[in-house]
Write a protein that holds these residues in place. Structure first.
Motif, PDB file in Angstrom:
ATOM      1  N   LEU A   3       0.810  -1.214   0.000  1.00 22.05           N
ATOM      2  CA  LEU A   3       0.000   0.000   0.000  1.00 22.05           C
ATOM      3  C   LEU A   3       0.845   1.267   0.000  1.00 22.05           C
ATOM      4  O   LEU A   3       0.494   2.248  -0.653  1.00 22.05           O
ATOM      5  CB  LEU A   3      -0.950   0.005   1.196  1.00 22.05           C
ATOM      6  N   LEU A   6       2.141   1.729  -3.456  1.00 22.50           N
ATOM      7  CA  LEU A   6       1.017   2.144  -4.293  1.00 22.50           C
ATOM      8  C   LEU A   6       0.734   3.632  -4.101  1.00 22.50           C
ATOM      9  O   LEU A   6       0.553   4.368  -5.070  1.00 22.50           O
ATOM     10  CB  LEU A   6      -0.228   1.319  -3.960  1.00 22.50           C
ATOM     11  N   THR A   7       0.720   4.074  -2.855  1.00 20.75           N
ATOM     12  CA  THR A   7       0.467   5.488  -2.560  1.00 20.75           C
ATOM     13  C   THR A   7       1.552   6.365  -3.178  1.00 20.75           C
ATOM     14  O   THR A   7       1.255   7.350  -3.870  1.00 20.75           O
ATOM     15  CB  THR A   7       0.394   5.718  -1.040  1.00 20.75           C
ATOM     16  N   SER A  10       1.335   6.315  -7.006  1.00 21.43           N
ATOM     17  CA  SER A  10       0.151   7.007  -7.524  1.00 21.43           C
ATOM     18  C   SER A  10       0.310   8.519  -7.393  1.00 21.43           C
ATOM     19  O   SER A  10      -0.091   9.263  -8.288  1.00 21.43           O
ATOM     20  CB  SER A  10      -1.113   6.524  -6.818  1.00 21.43           C
ATOM     21  N   LEU A  18      -6.710   1.415 -11.148  1.00 17.60           N
ATOM     22  CA  LEU A  18      -6.823   0.386 -10.116  1.00 17.60           C
ATOM     23  C   LEU A  18      -8.004  -0.508 -10.424  1.00 17.60           C
ATOM     24  O   LEU A  18      -9.036  -0.049 -10.915  1.00 17.60           O
ATOM     25  CB  LEU A  18      -7.059   1.035  -8.746  1.00 17.60           C
ATOM     26  N   LEU A  30      -6.909  -6.136  -4.794  1.00 12.74           N
ATOM     27  CA  LEU A  30      -6.599  -4.919  -5.538  1.00 12.74           C
ATOM     28  C   LEU A  30      -5.449  -5.167  -6.505  1.00 12.74           C
ATOM     29  O   LEU A  30      -4.489  -5.859  -6.161  1.00 12.74           O
ATOM     30  CB  LEU A  30      -6.201  -3.805  -4.571  1.00 12.74           C
ATOM     31  N   ALA A  32      -3.025  -2.845  -9.371  1.00 12.63           N
ATOM     32  CA  ALA A  32      -2.682  -1.557  -9.957  1.00 12.63           C
ATOM     33  C   ALA A  32      -2.096  -1.802 -11.344  1.00 12.63           C
ATOM     34  O   ALA A  32      -1.256  -2.677 -11.517  1.00 12.63           O
ATOM     35  CB  ALA A  32      -1.663  -0.834  -9.085  1.00 12.63           C
ATOM     36  N   ARG A  58     -12.018   1.453  -0.364  1.00 11.71           N
ATOM     37  CA  ARG A  58     -11.956   2.917  -0.334  1.00 11.71           C
ATOM     38  C   ARG A  58     -11.262   3.418   0.929  1.00 11.71           C
ATOM     39  O   ARG A  58     -10.525   4.396   0.885  1.00 11.71           O
ATOM     40  CB  ARG A  58     -13.363   3.495  -0.449  1.00 11.71           C
ATOM     41  N   LEU A  61      -7.601   3.138   0.487  1.00 18.01           N
ATOM     42  CA  LEU A  61      -7.062   3.955  -0.605  1.00 18.01           C
ATOM     43  C   LEU A  61      -7.319   5.451  -0.429  1.00 18.01           C
ATOM     44  O   LEU A  61      -7.191   6.209  -1.393  1.00 18.01           O
ATOM     45  CB  LEU A  61      -7.659   3.478  -1.929  1.00 18.01           C
ATOM     46  N   LEU A  64      -4.822   8.100  -1.856  1.00 15.27           N
ATOM     47  CA  LEU A  64      -4.530   8.141  -3.291  1.00 15.27           C
ATOM     48  C   LEU A  64      -5.233   9.308  -3.969  1.00 15.27           C
ATOM     49  O   LEU A  64      -6.343   9.682  -3.587  1.00 15.27           O
ATOM     50  CB  LEU A  64      -4.972   6.849  -3.964  1.00 15.27           C
ATOM     51  N   PHE A  69     -10.886   3.738 -11.331  1.00  9.05           N
ATOM     52  CA  PHE A  69     -11.057   2.644 -10.378  1.00  9.05           C
ATOM     53  C   PHE A  69     -12.200   1.785 -10.899  1.00  9.05           C
ATOM     54  O   PHE A  69     -13.286   2.297 -11.170  1.00  9.05           O
ATOM     55  CB  PHE A  69     -11.384   3.238  -9.001  1.00  9.05           C
ATOM     56  N   LEU A  97     -13.559   6.260  -6.692  1.00  2.00           N
ATOM     57  CA  LEU A  97     -12.513   5.870  -5.759  1.00  2.00           C
ATOM     58  C   LEU A  97     -12.781   6.432  -4.379  1.00  2.00           C
ATOM     59  O   LEU A  97     -12.540   5.787  -3.378  1.00  2.00           O
ATOM     60  CB  LEU A  97     -11.142   6.338  -6.268  1.00  2.00           C
TER      61      LEU A  97
END
Length: 98
Positions: A3, A6-7, A10, A18, A30, A32, A58, A61, A64, A69, A97
């Motif tokens: 995560l 990913l953050t 993104s 996503l 999930l 990506a 959600r 995420l 993000l 999404f 998202l």
């Protein structure tokens, strides 16, 4: 990819979209997309992160930025038989998202 990665990716604009993939038994995962490749999102132990619902996704995420999404329903029969045809359209449904 976890995560935090990913953050970070993104926020840098590296993530194209996503997918929240709905699997048999009410389990979600999930993914990506970066370019043409999908990367599963993993937990701190390196296992695929299990998500309980769209709302749970959600919550995970929230940091993000806005991006595409999609809720994707996996077709178990096709996966079991190895009938994944990349020329077929994606079965994903766009969802917000945030």
């Amino acid at each position: 990819m976890n995560l935090q990665e990913l953050t970070n990716r993104s926020l840098a604009g590296d993530i194209d979209e996503l997918h929240l993939v709905s699997l048999e038994g009410g389990i979600y995962v999930l993914e990506a997309r970066i370019g043409q490749r999908f990367h599963p999102i993993q937990d701190a132990k390196g296992h695929v992160l299990g998500v309980r619902s769209v709302e749970h996704a959600r919550e995970l995420l929230t940091a993000l930025p806005p991006m595409p999404f999609h809720l994707v329903h996996a077709v178990v029969h096709d996966e079991m038989c190895g009938m994944q045809d990349s020329s077929l359209p994606d079965l994903g449904v766009p969802i917000p998202l945030h």
